[in-house]
Design an enzyme around this catalytic site. Structure first.
Site, mmCIF file in Angstrom:
data_model
loop_
_atom_site.group_PDB
_atom_site.id
_atom_site.type_symbol
_atom_site.label_atom_id
_atom_site.label_comp_id
_atom_site.label_asym_id
_atom_site.label_seq_id
_atom_site.Cartn_x
_atom_site.Cartn_y
_atom_site.Cartn_z
ATOM 1 N N HIS A 222 0.875 -1.189 0.000
ATOM 2 C CA HIS A 222 0.000 0.000 0.000
ATOM 3 C C HIS A 222 0.905 1.230 0.000
ATOM 4 C CE1 HIS A 222 -3.419 2.469 0.612
ATOM 5 N NE2 HIS A 222 -3.790 2.131 1.829
ATOM 6 N N LYS A 264 8.573 -8.945 -7.561
ATOM 7 C CA LYS A 264 7.504 -7.957 -7.644
ATOM 8 C C LYS A 264 8.169 -6.597 -7.499
ATOM 9 C CE LYS A 264 2.775 -8.651 -6.808
ATOM 10 N NZ LYS A 264 1.664 -8.769 -5.896
ATOM 11 N N VAL A 265 7.963 -5.721 -8.432
ATOM 12 C CA VAL A 265 8.644 -4.428 -8.378
ATOM 13 C C VAL A 265 7.653 -3.379 -7.887
ATOM 14 C CG1 VAL A 265 10.016 -2.756 -9.651
ATOM 15 C CG2 VAL A 265 10.139 -5.182 -10.242
ATOM 16 N N MET A 266 7.991 -2.780 -6.761
ATOM 17 C CA MET A 266 7.075 -1.845 -6.109
ATOM 18 C C MET A 266 6.905 -0.574 -6.953
ATOM 19 S SD MET A 266 6.145 -3.434 -3.446
ATOM 20 C CE MET A 266 6.532 -5.151 -3.562
ATOM 21 N N GLY A 267 5.697 -0.011 -6.859
ATOM 22 C CA GLY A 267 5.423 1.188 -7.650
ATOM 23 C C GLY A 267 4.739 0.854 -8.970
ATOM 24 N N PHE A 268 4.556 -0.445 -9.226
ATOM 25 C CA PHE A 268 3.862 -0.878 -10.450
ATOM 26 C C PHE A 268 2.658 -1.731 -10.070
ATOM 27 C CE2 PHE A 268 8.046 0.147 -11.899
ATOM 28 C CZ PHE A 268 7.830 0.729 -13.144
ATOM 29 N N HIS A 270 -1.786 -2.213 -9.801
ATOM 30 C CA HIS A 270 -2.830 -1.662 -8.931
ATOM 31 C C HIS A 270 -3.999 -2.619 -8.900
ATOM 32 C CE1 HIS A 270 -5.632 1.209 -7.187
ATOM 33 N NE2 HIS A 270 -4.563 1.872 -6.817
ATOM 34 N N ARG A 279 -3.749 9.002 -11.650
ATOM 35 C CA ARG A 279 -3.015 10.104 -11.027
ATOM 36 C C ARG A 279 -1.590 10.234 -11.541
ATOM 37 N NH1 ARG A 279 -3.976 7.283 -5.395
ATOM 38 N NH2 ARG A 279 -3.239 5.616 -6.773
ATOM 39 N N ASP A 321 2.688 5.949 -6.517
ATOM 40 C CA ASP A 321 3.907 5.915 -5.711
ATOM 41 C C ASP A 321 5.167 5.987 -6.564
ATOM 42 O OD1 ASP A 321 2.726 5.668 -3.135
ATOM 43 O OD2 ASP A 321 2.134 3.647 -3.686
ATOM 44 N N ARG A 346 -3.466 11.775 3.279
ATOM 45 C CA ARG A 346 -4.612 10.861 3.338
ATOM 46 C C ARG A 346 -5.475 11.078 4.585
ATOM 47 N NH1 ARG A 346 -5.511 6.265 0.208
ATOM 48 N NH2 ARG A 346 -4.746 7.542 -1.508
ATOM 49 N N ARG A 365 -18.655 -6.640 9.482
ATOM 50 C CA ARG A 365 -18.319 -7.911 10.098
ATOM 51 C C ARG A 365 -18.634 -9.013 9.098
ATOM 52 N NH1 ARG A 365 -17.836 -13.065 11.527
ATOM 53 N NH2 ARG A 365 -17.719 -13.452 13.767
HETATM 54 N N1 COA Z 1 5.769 -6.297 -10.282
HETATM 55 C C1 COA Z 1 5.791 -7.482 -10.936
HETATM 56 N N2 COA Z 1 4.688 -8.182 -11.209
HETATM 57 C C2 COA Z 1 3.508 -7.686 -10.783
HETATM 58 C C3 COA Z 1 3.413 -6.459 -10.104
HETATM 59 C C4 COA Z 1 4.597 -5.766 -9.850
HETATM 60 N N3 COA Z 1 4.571 -4.605 -9.180
HETATM 61 N N4 COA Z 1 2.122 -6.208 -9.816
HETATM 62 C C5 COA Z 1 1.420 -7.233 -10.299
HETATM 63 N N5 COA Z 1 2.255 -8.124 -10.881
HETATM 64 C C6 COA Z 1 1.888 -9.382 -11.509
HETATM 65 C C7 COA Z 1 1.770 -10.474 -10.439
HETATM 66 O O1 COA Z 1 3.012 -11.105 -10.227
HETATM 67 C C8 COA Z 1 0.712 -11.352 -11.025
HETATM 68 O O2 COA Z 1 1.323 -12.130 -12.045
HETATM 69 P P1 COA Z 1 0.928 -13.677 -12.239
HETATM 70 O O3 COA Z 1 -0.530 -13.646 -12.597
HETATM 71 O O4 COA Z 1 1.840 -14.110 -13.317
HETATM 72 O O5 COA Z 1 1.179 -14.315 -10.894
HETATM 73 C C9 COA Z 1 -0.232 -10.375 -11.725
HETATM 74 O O6 COA Z 1 0.574 -9.244 -12.052
HETATM 75 C C10 COA Z 1 -1.417 -9.958 -10.837
HETATM 76 O O7 COA Z 1 -0.867 -9.414 -9.621
HETATM 77 P P2 COA Z 1 -1.592 -9.459 -8.201
HETATM 78 O O8 COA Z 1 -0.599 -9.106 -7.161
HETATM 79 O O9 COA Z 1 -2.341 -10.737 -8.042
HETATM 80 O O10 COA Z 1 -2.656 -8.323 -8.400
HETATM 81 P P3 COA Z 1 -3.375 -7.538 -7.239
HETATM 82 O O11 COA Z 1 -4.529 -6.849 -7.885
HETATM 83 O O12 COA Z 1 -3.635 -8.373 -6.050
HETATM 84 O O13 COA Z 1 -2.192 -6.547 -6.843
HETATM 85 C C11 COA Z 1 -0.889 -4.819 -6.105
HETATM 86 C C12 COA Z 1 -2.204 -5.210 -6.822
HETATM 87 C C13 COA Z 1 -0.844 -3.308 -5.987
HETATM 88 C C14 COA Z 1 -0.867 -5.442 -4.714
HETATM 89 C C15 COA Z 1 0.299 -5.358 -6.921
HETATM 90 O O14 COA Z 1 0.267 -4.812 -8.226
HETATM 91 C C16 COA Z 1 1.615 -5.045 -6.255
HETATM 92 O O15 COA Z 1 2.047 -5.785 -5.367
HETATM 93 N N6 COA Z 1 2.295 -3.926 -6.661
HETATM 94 C C17 COA Z 1 3.505 -3.509 -6.026
HETATM 95 C C18 COA Z 1 3.190 -2.723 -4.752
HETATM 96 C C19 COA Z 1 2.717 -1.331 -5.008
HETATM 97 O O16 COA Z 1 3.262 -0.617 -5.825
HETATM 98 N N7 COA Z 1 1.682 -0.933 -4.245
HETATM 99 C C20 COA Z 1 1.119 0.397 -4.339
HETATM 100 C C21 COA Z 1 -0.272 0.286 -4.837
HETATM 101 S S1 COA Z 1 -0.967 1.903 -5.111
#
Ligand code: COA
Length: 379
Positions: A222, A264-268, A270, A279, A321, A346, A365
């Site tokens: 998040h 998993k690369v953060m910042g990518f 949603h 945004r 982010d 926020r 609940r």
């Molecule tokens: N880097 C690499 N792969 C990613 C990714 C990322 N940031 N975000 C999603 N994916 C891939 C997953 O590995 C998954 O691939 P698969 O189907 O081959 O296993 C697919 O995309 C779906 O991802 P999932 O995590 O199940 O989707 P979600 O809707 O639950 O996740 C997030 C949304 C935000 C949790 C997820 O994109 C993420 O962890 N992002 C990085 C954290 C981040 O930037 N958070 C800020 C959100 S505003």
């Protein structure tokens, strides 16, 4: 396992109505009380956006003047909060400091147990005014610097930067900061806002709900993602003497290796937006302005390289982010202060949702589907 359909992560579940904001993933749009966030970021102060989120309408000139006067009069760091922060280790995460500060402010608020609409709005406005001093005090104490008193001649954003850095920020820096605050203010039923609504639904108080929301925001899935983006940039290596193209090439290589290793690369990515975060273009434009202001093209190179490589490999788009992290870095914030800045923004959305939840409350609940051992007996 029972017959029930389990929706892991509540994905796709519509949990309630809200009139605070509307996210439309198809059109990549985000509306605060009906207004596109891009228009608000282009034309409105963060103070105006806060009032819009709380009351449903943009303020009149008189309402805005009165709120600005209140905000400026309530900016100083509360002495009890300062004492509590001083008890915390210098190496704890600043989100722990923010969470503690809000808890102390709740305990100290004269209207702590009053949840009437008037008291709730009053508490929301107080928190809005009080929180920047917490971020500033904490950033400075970690650098061995003493606190800087707020300046009543500056608006919220300019004063925030003043209290953190002890010098007046350039107008374009203040503006980029304001844009980030407006964009971070609200985003419907995200994890932290939903946490705040769950807590409110038990008829607990506003500060408890915000304290819980901060706990949810801390996680890297998040709010913590804006910090994680900077850790990625650091891992690739920020080389101030590099051209945009050279930095982009290195970043691309890093991303290809990271994705090959299934990282998993953060910042990518949603949960809601699947074709890009509404945004990002506005925040990316603010980052571009900061890159030009500070003369740091290599930062944009790292940004481009990662974005392109992720798009080519997985078509996953950046979220807010991603441009926000490097923007705060260029402004001079330490990386672990990025998510506390997100709290300051926020607080507006959380408290708007708390008031909305309270006005038409139902205890939140859900049910669970039991998948443990079958019934058994002692002996
Ligand atoms: N880097 C690499 N792969 C990613 C990714 C990322 N940031 N975000 C999603 N994916 C891939 C997953 O590995 C998954 O691939 P698969 O189907 O081959 O296993 C697919 O995309 C779906 O991802 P999932 O995590 O199940 O989707 P979600 O809707 O639950 O996740 C997030 C949304 C935000 C949790 C997820 O994109 C993420 O962890 N992002 C990085 C954290 C981040 O930037 N958070 C800020 C959100 S505003």
């Amino acid at each position: 396992m029972g017959e029930e359909e389990v929706r892991k992560g509540l994905a796709g579940v519509v949990a309630d109505y809200t009139a605070v904001s509307k996210v439309n993933p198809e059109s990549n749009s985000l509306l605060y009380r009906g207004y596109p966030v891009q228009e608000l970021a282009a034309h409105k102060s963060f103070e105006e956006v806060a009032l819009l989120l709380w009351t449903g309408e943009l303020p009149s000139e008189a309402e805005l003047t009165s709120f600005e006067a209140f905000e400026r009069a309530n900016r100083a760091l509360d002495s009890r909060v300062q004492a509590a922060i001083d008890l915390l280790p210098l190496d704890c995460h600043p989100m722990d400091v923010g969470r503690t500060a809000v808890s102390v402010l709740g305990a100290a608020h004269p209207l702590a147990e009053d949840s009437s609409p008037e008291a709730e709005l009053d508490k929301a406005k107080s928190l809005f005014a009080q929180f920047p001093a917490v971020v500033a005090y904490d950033q400075r104490r970690r650098r061995g610097q003493g606190p800087v008193e707020p300046r009543v001649d500056l608006d919220y954003s300019a004063n925030f930067l003043w209290m953190v850095f002890g010098e007046a920020a350039a107008p374009e820096v203040v503006d980029a900061f304001r844009v980030s605050m407006v964009l971070y203010a609200e985003h419907s039923f995200n994890a932290s806002t939903f946490t705040a609504r769950v807590i409110t639904s038990t008829l607990s108080d506003l500060h408890s709900a915000v304290t819980g929301a901060i706990g949810a925001l801390k996680g890297p899935l998040h709010g913590g993602a804006n910090e994680a983006v900077m850790h990625t940039f650091d891992e690739i290596g920020i080389r101030a003497d590099e051209s945009r193209e050279e930095a982009a090439a290195r970043a691309k290589e890093w991303m290809e290796a990271a994705l090959a290793a299934k990282k998993k690369v953060m910042g990518f990515g949603h949960r809601v937006y699947k074709h890009g975060d509404s945004r990002v273009p506005t925040m990316k434009a603010a980052l571009e302005r900061m890159v030009a202001h500070y003369g740091r093209p290599e930062m944009m190179g790292l940004y481009d390289g990662l974005e392109q490589a992720m798009d080519e490999a997985k078509a996953i788009k950046p979220n807010l982010d991603y441009p926000a992290g490097p923007t705060y870095h260029l402004m001079g914030f330490d990386t672990d202060m990025f998510t506390p800045i997100f709290i300051a923004a926020r607080i507006t959305g959380w408290t708007a949702h708390i008031m909305e939840q309270r006005a038409a409350n139902a205890l939140i609940r859900p049910l669970s589907a039991y998948n443990g051992v079958a019934e058994r007996h002692l002996g």
